[in-house]
Design a protein around this motif. Sequence first.
Motif, short mmCIF file in Angstrom:
data_model
loop_
_atom_site.label_atom_id
_atom_site.label_comp_id
_atom_site.label_asym_id
_atom_site.label_seq_id
_atom_site.Cartn_x
_atom_site.Cartn_y
_atom_site.Cartn_z
N THR A 66 -12.67 11.98 -34.67
CA THR A 66 -12.62 12.08 -36.13
C THR A 66 -11.20 11.94 -36.65
OG1 THR A 66 -14.54 13.55 -36.07
CG2 THR A 66 -13.25 13.51 -38.10
N SER A 67 -10.25 12.53 -35.93
CA SER A 67 -8.85 12.43 -36.36
C SER A 67 -8.35 10.99 -36.28
CB SER A 67 -7.98 13.33 -35.48
OG SER A 67 -8.09 12.97 -34.11
N GLU A 68 -8.80 10.24 -35.29
CA GLU A 68 -8.39 8.84 -35.17
C GLU A 68 -9.03 7.98 -36.27
OE1 GLU A 68 -7.69 8.57 -30.34
OE2 GLU A 68 -9.70 8.26 -31.19
N ARG A 70 -9.72 9.09 -39.22
CA ARG A 70 -8.95 9.42 -40.42
C ARG A 70 -7.60 8.72 -40.41
NH1 ARG A 70 -8.30 14.40 -39.50
NH2 ARG A 70 -10.44 14.96 -40.07
N TYR A 71 -7.00 8.59 -39.23
CA TYR A 71 -5.71 7.90 -39.11
C TYR A 71 -5.84 6.43 -39.50
CZ TYR A 71 -1.46 6.03 -36.98
OH TYR A 71 -0.27 5.38 -36.78
#
Length: 342
Positions: A66-68, A70-71
């Motif tokens: 999920t963080s990737e 968002r990135y």
Amino acid sequence: MSLRNILADDLKWRAVGRMKAGQSQVEVAKWLNVNKSVVSKIWKQFIETGTIKRKEGSGIQRKTATSEDRYLVVTAKRHREMTAIQLSNELSSATGTRISRQTVYRRLHEGALYARRPMVCIPLTSAHRRARLNWCLEHHAWTHDQWANVLFSDKSRFSLNTDSRHVFIWREPGTRYHPSNIREKDSFRGGSLLVWAGISSSSRTPLHIFSGGTLTAQRYRDEILEPYLRLYRDQIGHNLIFMDDNARPHRARLVDEYLQSENIRRMEWPARSPDLNPIEHIATARPCWGDFLQQSCSSVHYSIFRPFVELCAPMIRQYEASPLRNVARKQSETSRVGRHQM
């Protein structure tokens, strides 16, 4: 009667209840109007798992966290001109995760980002912005009677040939040079038409189409000002205010002297401000008069053997049939909105 192969969960539980009560699979299948194999699979699943819910498939494991995701979205918003390959390389250098171009597209689509052509606008300097602001402050409080004296004018040039570089075709591999896959395109663009028109709050001038050549100050005076502006002044009165942009033929000394000799007042117009001209907004079905002139022009196949009047006739018909909106109200709104956007 056709048999059903898909059952809702409530019917599956009722089927299990009937079989637990002693009914056979054939009887339950007849009651549900399904094949016996459907009931058999339901009962087997219930015996093995204790439930009738379908087991969720594992599918292909998601390559990005999920963080990737968002990135990727944040990077695309900060650098909107980066390609999918560049975004993939950026993610790989930042996190070590390598994904394909299609995966980048899917992640951006999940973030409501889609590839589109950017909107094009005219660059404005601080001097341009000040001039636009001063013009809006001067005119935003004008009344309908004041705007009724203004004749807004504009001209535009339209190509008679379409740009085939923006046209896509379906073809088989290895058939690039097949005659059916080739589109003719003249390197000299095949000609164009220059048109001019003017509108006020209650009327409009005829659509003038120049016969060819470059527009000079003398042509502007002889073909536009004398046959159209003078007659329009006689119709509106001596309170007429003429609006034209800052094109070089419009600001020539020859034109200034003619307007002074005819006692025609000219509206001072800020540079690079075509959006303030209400002639760009007179059509409801079409965003601006240039759009439907372009549509009409592009629908006519250019040919040197076709009389020039045949090329011009569709443009004139669409211009005369276009609905003329309340130009004074539109210009008042434009000046008010422009004042807030400076």
